[in-house]
Enzyme design. Structure first.
Site, PDB file in Angstrom:
ATOM      1  N   HIS A   1       0.992  -1.184  -0.019  1.00  0.00           N
ATOM      2  CA  HIS A   1       0.057  -0.012  -0.025  1.00  0.00           C
ATOM      3  C   HIS A   1       0.698   1.327   0.058  1.00  0.00           C
ATOM      4  CE1 HIS A   1       0.709  -0.135   4.502  1.00  0.00           C
ATOM      5  NE2 HIS A   1       0.243   1.274   4.469  1.00  0.00           N
TER       6      HIS A   1
ATOM      7  N   ASP B   1      -0.110  -7.665   1.522  1.00  0.00           N
ATOM      8  CA  ASP B   1       0.366  -6.114   1.528  1.00  0.00           C
ATOM      9  C   ASP B   1       1.928  -6.236   1.823  1.00  0.00           C
ATOM     10  OD1 ASP B   1       0.603  -3.515   1.632  1.00  0.00           O
ATOM     11  OD2 ASP B   1      -0.635  -3.327   3.913  1.00  0.00           O
TER      12      ASP B   1
ATOM     13  N   SER C   1       4.170   3.061   8.374  1.00  0.00           N
ATOM     14  CA  SER C   1       3.557   1.954   7.684  1.00  0.00           C
ATOM     15  C   SER C   1       4.630   1.580   6.633  1.00  0.00           C
ATOM     16  CB  SER C   1       2.458   2.625   6.476  1.00  0.00           C
ATOM     17  OG  SER C   1       1.374   3.133   7.255  1.00  0.00           O
TER      18      SER C   1
END
Length: 369
Positions: A152, A216, A316
């Site tokens: 992502h 992911d 992230s």
């Protein structure tokens, strides 16, 4: 017709590699001796061209049934698949004498990292319209050319932004050179290194609109080889880690590291670390299913859910790690990639991480020398 041509080309390559040495008969202990062109593990290795010398040497060790005119290899059965996967990774990744080694003996306590601690944690830089750059994700250096991060971080960015570079060896973003200690005994790091991105490899099964963020994971190939220093080192991947033994040693606590840069634009100027408890899938998955109607998968793991401590304190795409303990040393292994969660440090809602060990083969298939 195309498949036949490919198989012929592969067959010729196998003949050149495998039969180049006339070794004695290889005994296949826990594997089967089969024609090389029928062995999926060998064909996967040969996908990466050119084949480096160390890989050629490994393939020669697999040969068997030398009396046959067709190249044969000891092909892994399902029981020995993991061992072959480890061998392939070991050919492409640094050994335990290099990876996962960190220095953190100068300051005790607190959540701010020491200079040189967790030297594989990187920042991913994005360019905005007008030439302004921001750091908006993290990642982990896994060898001298590749960074592992979340998918992502590549696909879920505004269309006007683009990936620019990866910063290695950073500690305090606002400082040109990081130092700690008194003037007479200052300890200073090298300047951080910014490297361009040559290739972006997102897992082919990742879909940005999937609510559970399965698959992911992504790789960034850097434009140049990285020189390892005290402040820039790779992390170990969980290849042969004794997970249960390590969890027992750490009392089921894992460590997440980063600068707090998230999609919510919260950030820290200094690299931070925090411990988070592992949450069993049997407890975590029902929470997401019952309260959010999100079905998590076995390729994901959960940690956190403790007020004040969560992956909001990291980036992230950044690393979730465990200490791997052996009789002679301890090193850090990357077991998770920060993926998503509910808010920040929300009690009873653990954060969700991509389970790296489930993607060892995908990593093997997508990195090259």
């Amino acid at each position: 017709m195309g498949d036949n041509k490919l198989m012929c080309a592969v067959c010729l390559l196998i003949i050149n590699i495998v039969t180049v040495s006339a070794q004695s008969q290889q005994l296949c202990n826990d594997t089967q001796c089969v024609p090389a062109t029928t062995c999926a593990a060998v064909l996967n290795i040969l996908k990466k061209q050119p084949v480096p010398p160390e890989t050629r040497a490994y393939l020669r060790q697999l040969q068997c049934n030398l009396e046959s005119s067709i190249p044969h290899v000891c092909c892994p059965t399902e029981d020995s698949r993991i061992k072959t996967e480890e061998n392939e990774l070991n050919l492409l990744l640094p050994g335990k004498d290099i990876c996962g080694i960190t220095y953190n003996s100068r300051i005790v306590g607190g959540e701010t990292t020491d200079i040189g601690e967790f030297p594989w944690a990187v920042l991913i830089e994005y360019e905005k319209p007008g030439g302004k750059s921001i750091f908006n994700c993290g990642g982990s250096l896994i060898n001298n050319r590749y960074v592992l991060t979340a998918a992502h971080c590549i696909t879920n960015i505004p269309p006007e932004m683009k990936l620019k570079s990866v910063r290695l060896g950073e500690h305090t973003i606002s400082e040109e050179i990081d130092c700690e200690g008194l003037m007479a005994s200052e300890y200073c790091a090298d300047r951080p290194v910014d490297l361009g991105i040559e290739e972006q490899i997102v897992h082919e099964m990742y879909h940005p609109r999937n609510r559970n963020h399965a698959y992911d994971i992504a790789l960034l190939r850097l434009k140049e080889n990285v020189t390892f220093t005290d402040f820039i080192k790779p992390v170990c991947l969980p290849i042969s880690i004794d997970f249960e033994k390590s969890l027992s040693y750490t009392n089921n606590r894992l460590t997440v590291v980063g600068w707090g840069v998230t999609e919510n634009n919260t950030e820290s100027d200094v690299k931070l670390k925090t411990e988070v408890p592992l949450v069993p899938n049997s407890k975590c998955f029902p929470i997401y299913k019952e309260k959010l109607n999100v079905q998590l998968e076995d390729s994901q793991l959960c940690a956190g859910g403790v007020p004040g401590k969560d992956s909001c304190r990291g980036d992230s795409g950044g690393p979730l790690m465990i200490v791997d303990v052996t009789p002679t040393q301890q090193s850090w292994s990357l077991i998770g990639i920060v993926s998503f969660g509910v808010g920040c440090a929300v009690q009873e809602f653990p954060s969700v991480y991509t389970k790296v060990k489930n993607y060892n083969q995908w990593i093997v298939d997508n990195i090259k020398p």
